[in-house]
Design an enzyme around this catalytic site. Structure first.
Site, PDB file in Angstrom:
ATOM      1  N   ARG A 232       0.852  -1.189   0.000  1.00  0.00           N
ATOM      2  CA  ARG A 232       0.000   0.000   0.000  1.00  0.00           C
ATOM      3  C   ARG A 232       0.889   1.240   0.000  1.00  0.00           C
ATOM      4  NH1 ARG A 232      -3.263  -2.911  -1.557  1.00  0.00           N
ATOM      5  NH2 ARG A 232      -5.356  -3.374  -0.770  1.00  0.00           N
ATOM      6  N   GLU A 261      -4.657   7.324  -5.159  1.00  0.00           N
ATOM      7  CA  GLU A 261      -4.786   6.673  -6.466  1.00  0.00           C
ATOM      8  C   GLU A 261      -6.158   6.969  -7.059  1.00  0.00           C
ATOM      9  OE1 GLU A 261      -1.876   2.861  -5.418  1.00  0.00           O
ATOM     10  OE2 GLU A 261      -4.055   2.608  -5.410  1.00  0.00           O
ATOM     11  N   HIS A 282      -0.439   0.369  -9.957  1.00  0.00           N
ATOM     12  CA  HIS A 282      -1.215  -0.559  -9.134  1.00  0.00           C
ATOM     13  C   HIS A 282      -1.716  -1.751  -9.946  1.00  0.00           C
ATOM     14  CE1 HIS A 282      -3.657  -0.693  -5.152  1.00  0.00           C
ATOM     15  NE2 HIS A 282      -3.443  -1.924  -5.602  1.00  0.00           N
TER      16      HIS A 282
END
Length: 315
Positions: A232, A261, A282
């Protein structure tokens, strides 16, 4: 059952047929906050990866019985409000482990061998103009023999450790920071940082791990160390990491996650221009096989719920 998928784009077009066995499936590629109410009013089951759902939404969906989070983390759902409303919530864990481990070593392998730089130079004609059969402009280093520190030793950390050992690395499991005791088989967090050649982060984002890798932590690492974060974004202070990379305080970093994000244009790692950072959007979790397992996991959760079971129940 009336099933509504609020952010189907996050499932990358993978076949949703396992869900159709339960009733009518309505999919929306993206759902903005202002669109949630109108889309869930008739829903019995909601499937959401990142769309936020709270008590206000539950109040206008009287037939809602189950929320299936298309992920492991459930922080986009107000779990207390769901419980108060009598709405079950499930998640899916473990589906992305092979994909995340593969991505971890893809980032690491590129950085250890500077593949990204050699590939870019070759496109620009450097190999074609070489005076010898190869190019040796950038360092190339083995994973074998390196101190491979793992922060977070759950399923992902353990799977990463197996691959690191297969490469011939020496796996070191870091104890939780500020822990009063060091468990068998682990070393203190500070000691692990000081002897690390490679650090791979696999812990969850919690109040204890937020900004765990800050200027002080990064200063503990040897100058040749490489940091990989596929966990994360908030675990790593992005300005501190950009500063450490720019100053060659550490050798390189591979990052798949950011604190906000999608990425903002002013994020320090987005604006950083050095060749010692590999930044991906990601995608570590998102192999085709991983998403296929995720969808089947959601279908299994629905089956269990309809049968009165508790499989993967968070609420």
């Amino acid at each position: 059952m009336n099933i509504v998928v609020l952010d189907a784009a996050t499932l990358a077009g993978v076949d949703l047929s396992p869900l159709h066995a339960f009733g009518t499936v309505t999919t929306y590629e993206y759902t903005q906050p202002s669109e949630v109410d109108s889309r869930i009013q008739q829903a019995n089951i909601i499937i959401s990866n990142k769309v936020q759902l709270n008590a206000t939404h539950f109040a206008i969906a009287p037939d809602l019985k189950l929320i299936c989070v298309a992920a492991t983390g459930t922080n986009n759902i107000d779990l207390v409000a769901a419980k108060d409303a009598g709405i079950a919530v499930t998640n899916v864990a473990g589906y992305s482990t092979p994909s995340v481990v593969q991505h971890t070593f893809t980032l690491l392998g590129n950085l250890m061998s500077n593949i990204h730089r050699y590939a870019a130079d070759t496109k620009q004609g450097a190999w074609q103009n070489s005076k010898m059969f190869c190019r040796l402009d950038y360092s190339i280093n083995d994973i074998a023999g390196k101190n491979f520190v793992i922060v977070g030793y759950g399923n992902l950390g353990q799977a990463t450790a197996k691959v690191a050992e297969a490469f011939g690395a020496k796996v070191i499991i870091a104890e939780r920071p500020n822990s009063k005791a060091t468990r068998s088989g682990r070393v203190t967090f500070e000691e692990a940082m000081q002897i690390a050649d490679i650090v791979s982060i696999h812990c969850p984002l919690t109040p204890q791990t937020e900004n765990l890798f800050n200027a002080q932590t990064l200063a503990l690492l040897p100058q040749h160390a490489i940091l990989i974060n596929t966990a994360r974004g908030g675990i790593v202070n992005e300005q501190a990491l950009a500063d450490a990379l720019a100053a060659n305080q550490i050798a390189a970093a591979g990052v798949d996650v950011l604190s906000i994000e999608p990425a903002t244009t002013d994020n320090p790692l987005i604006t950083y221009q050095g060749d010692n950072l590999m930044l991906t959007p990601h995608t570590a979790w998102a192999s085709h096989e991983s998403i296929t397992r995720l969808i089947q996991g959601i279908a299994d959760n629905i089956t269990s719920f309809l049968d009165g079971g508790q499989h993967n129940r968070v609420v």
